[in-house]
Design a protein around this motif. Structure first.
Motif, short mmCIF file in Angstrom:
data_model
loop_
_atom_site.label_atom_id
_atom_site.label_comp_id
_atom_site.label_asym_id
_atom_site.label_seq_id
_atom_site.Cartn_x
_atom_site.Cartn_y
_atom_site.Cartn_z
N MET A 138 39.16 -11.05 -47.78
CA MET A 138 37.85 -11.85 -48.71
C MET A 138 38.18 -13.33 -49.29
O MET A 138 39.22 -12.52 -50.26
N GLN A 139 37.74 -14.32 -49.72
CA GLN A 139 38.17 -15.39 -50.51
C GLN A 139 37.41 -15.38 -51.81
O GLN A 139 36.80 -14.39 -52.30
N ALA A 140 38.83 -15.58 -52.53
CA ALA A 140 38.46 -14.98 -53.91
C ALA A 140 37.69 -16.18 -54.63
O ALA A 140 37.25 -17.65 -54.06
N VAL A 141 36.85 -15.75 -55.49
CA VAL A 141 36.18 -16.81 -56.29
C VAL A 141 36.56 -17.15 -57.90
O VAL A 141 37.05 -15.72 -58.99
N ALA A 142 37.05 -17.78 -58.16
CA ALA A 142 37.23 -18.42 -59.71
C ALA A 142 36.79 -18.28 -60.77
O ALA A 142 35.02 -18.41 -60.40
N ASN A 143 36.72 -17.76 -61.77
CA ASN A 143 35.89 -17.40 -62.51
C ASN A 143 35.43 -18.39 -63.86
O ASN A 143 36.90 -19.54 -64.15
N ILE A 144 34.49 -18.39 -64.30
CA ILE A 144 33.90 -19.70 -65.26
C ILE A 144 34.72 -19.77 -66.54
O ILE A 144 35.23 -21.02 -67.16
N ALA A 188 32.08 -24.22 -54.98
CA ALA A 188 31.45 -25.61 -54.98
C ALA A 188 31.75 -25.09 -57.16
O ALA A 188 32.38 -25.96 -57.45
N GLN A 189 30.98 -23.36 -57.14
CA GLN A 189 31.71 -23.10 -58.42
C GLN A 189 32.99 -23.40 -58.37
O GLN A 189 33.15 -23.37 -59.44
N SER A 190 33.80 -22.73 -58.06
CA SER A 190 35.49 -22.37 -58.13
C SER A 190 35.69 -23.84 -57.94
O SER A 190 36.31 -23.82 -59.23
N TYR A 191 35.37 -25.19 -56.95
CA TYR A 191 36.13 -25.70 -57.59
C TYR A 191 35.65 -26.81 -58.53
O TYR A 191 36.59 -26.97 -59.15
N ALA A 192 34.49 -25.92 -58.95
CA ALA A 192 34.42 -26.67 -60.32
C ALA A 192 34.95 -26.38 -61.30
O ALA A 192 35.45 -26.86 -63.02
N ASN A 198 29.62 -31.63 -62.29
CA ASN A 198 28.84 -32.82 -61.98
C ASN A 198 27.98 -32.26 -60.81
O ASN A 198 28.17 -31.44 -59.94
N PRO A 199 26.46 -31.98 -62.15
CA PRO A 199 25.96 -31.12 -61.08
C PRO A 199 24.87 -31.33 -59.73
O PRO A 199 24.32 -30.19 -60.12
N ILE A 200 25.48 -32.52 -59.03
CA ILE A 200 24.75 -32.32 -57.87
C ILE A 200 25.31 -31.72 -56.50
O ILE A 200 25.16 -30.89 -56.12
N HIS A 201 26.61 -31.09 -57.80
CA HIS A 201 27.75 -29.47 -56.70
C HIS A 201 26.78 -28.38 -57.44
O HIS A 201 27.69 -27.04 -56.55
N HIS A 207 32.31 -30.59 -53.41
CA HIS A 207 33.00 -31.61 -53.93
C HIS A 207 33.93 -31.98 -52.41
O HIS A 207 34.12 -31.52 -51.49
N GLY A 208 33.81 -33.68 -52.89
CA GLY A 208 34.90 -34.17 -51.37
C GLY A 208 36.03 -33.78 -51.56
O GLY A 208 37.19 -33.44 -51.06
N PHE A 209 36.43 -33.77 -52.37
CA PHE A 209 38.32 -33.04 -52.89
C PHE A 209 38.18 -31.76 -52.42
O PHE A 209 39.38 -31.46 -52.21
N GLY A 210 37.34 -30.37 -52.81
CA GLY A 210 37.23 -29.43 -52.33
C GLY A 210 37.68 -29.05 -50.89
O GLY A 210 38.13 -28.41 -50.53
#
Length: 294
Positions: free
Chosen positions: A1-7, A193-197, A204-207, A224-227
């Protein structure tokens, strides 16, 4: 399962968040000065990427076993973006309308973890076009032992009419994949998107917000493009490609909770074309090429 980054990782992104808020403030109170389309450069020394962010980034991409005491090269925005935006401010352009259109990396040497880095940042090519300003940037990352360990170029535009360009309709005819080799299929999730942010500080709120993305002329939140760039690079590594150079253009946004498919086509012994399509093979999201070392 893919890890989700913490805010909570955002607390390690003070420089990036400060930069974003400065851009937002200038949007509310735009400068009246003249636009300066001139070549610029700056150097930055003894940059030490935060180990906690690096390890969480590797964990999110499930590539931590590939980078033992080193940093994935596509993490270069972490140590270059705040200074890149500071340099870009001198152009006196509306940076809140920036849209990344692609990236090139030349990987000459590994980037060591917990070792100071030096960067040379250049804005080297600018064009004033009818609907946008085209800005090309180069980041040369040096390590203790190698002057040009990583050379990264970013292709960006600063839009003059944001909504009309983002909502531009694209052809939807079927793309022929018979001559292409299928590599992988991947679902791009809201959690990505949340993790990369949280990992990059690019909030950026569009993500992250469907409502704001739609106000900007999009159908919904996009990755995100770079994500995406990082994901594609790691898919190549998973398939045992020893990538030394990769050049990708972001051609169409990837909406969250949609699948992408990665295809390649050999052009020579060490060079391949790369295409990232939607699951129905009607949209090319990313296109480009990469070189490998045998």
């Amino acid at each position: 399962m893919q890890a989700v980054a913490n805010i909570r990782l955002l607390r390690h992104q003070k420089e990036m968040l400060k930069t974003i808020f400065q851009i937002f403030f200038k949007w509310l109170r735009p400068s009246k000065g003249a636009i300066q389309l001139s070549k610029l450069q700056c150097s930055n020394h003894n940059i030490l990427p935060k180990e906690k962010i690096v390890l969480a980034y590797h964990q999110w991409l499930q590539c931590h076993q590939r980078y033992h005491k080193t940093i994935a090269p596509h993490l270069f925005p972490l140590w270059s973006y705040p200074n890149l935006f500071k340099l870009g401010e001198k152009l006196n352009l509306p940076l809140h309308k920036v849209l990344n259109q692609g990236c090139k990396m030349i990987i000459n040497h590994d980037i060591p973890l917990n070792s100071p880095l030096n960067t040379k940042i250049e804005i080297f090519d600018m064009k004033d076009l009818p609907s946008k300003y085209r800005i090309n940037q180069r980041i040369t990352t040096s390590t203790k032992d190698h002057h040009d360990a990583l050379i990264s170029e970013i292709y960006a535009v600063i839009l003059k009419d944001t909504k009309s360009i983002l909502s531009k309709k694209r052809k939807s005819s079927k793309i022929d994949t018979d001559s292409l080799t299928f590599l992988a299929r991947k679902k791009i999730q809201k959690a990505d998107a949340q993790s990369y942010a949280y990992l990059s500080g690019d909030i950026n709120p569009i993500h992250l917000s469907q409502k704001i993305a739609k106000l900007m002329g999009l159908k919904g939140s996009i990755m995100h493009g770079f994500g995406l760039f990082a994901m594609i690079y790691e898919i190549l590594k998973e398939n045992n490609f020893n990538v030394t150079e990769i050049d990708i253009k972001f051609l169409a946004p990837v909406y969250l909770e949609n699948d992408i498919e990665v295809f390649i086509q050999a052009k020579s012994e060490n060079q391949y074309q790369l295409r990232v399509l939607d699951s129905e093979h009607k949209v090319t999201h990313l296109g480009g090429s990469f070189k490998i070392k045998h």
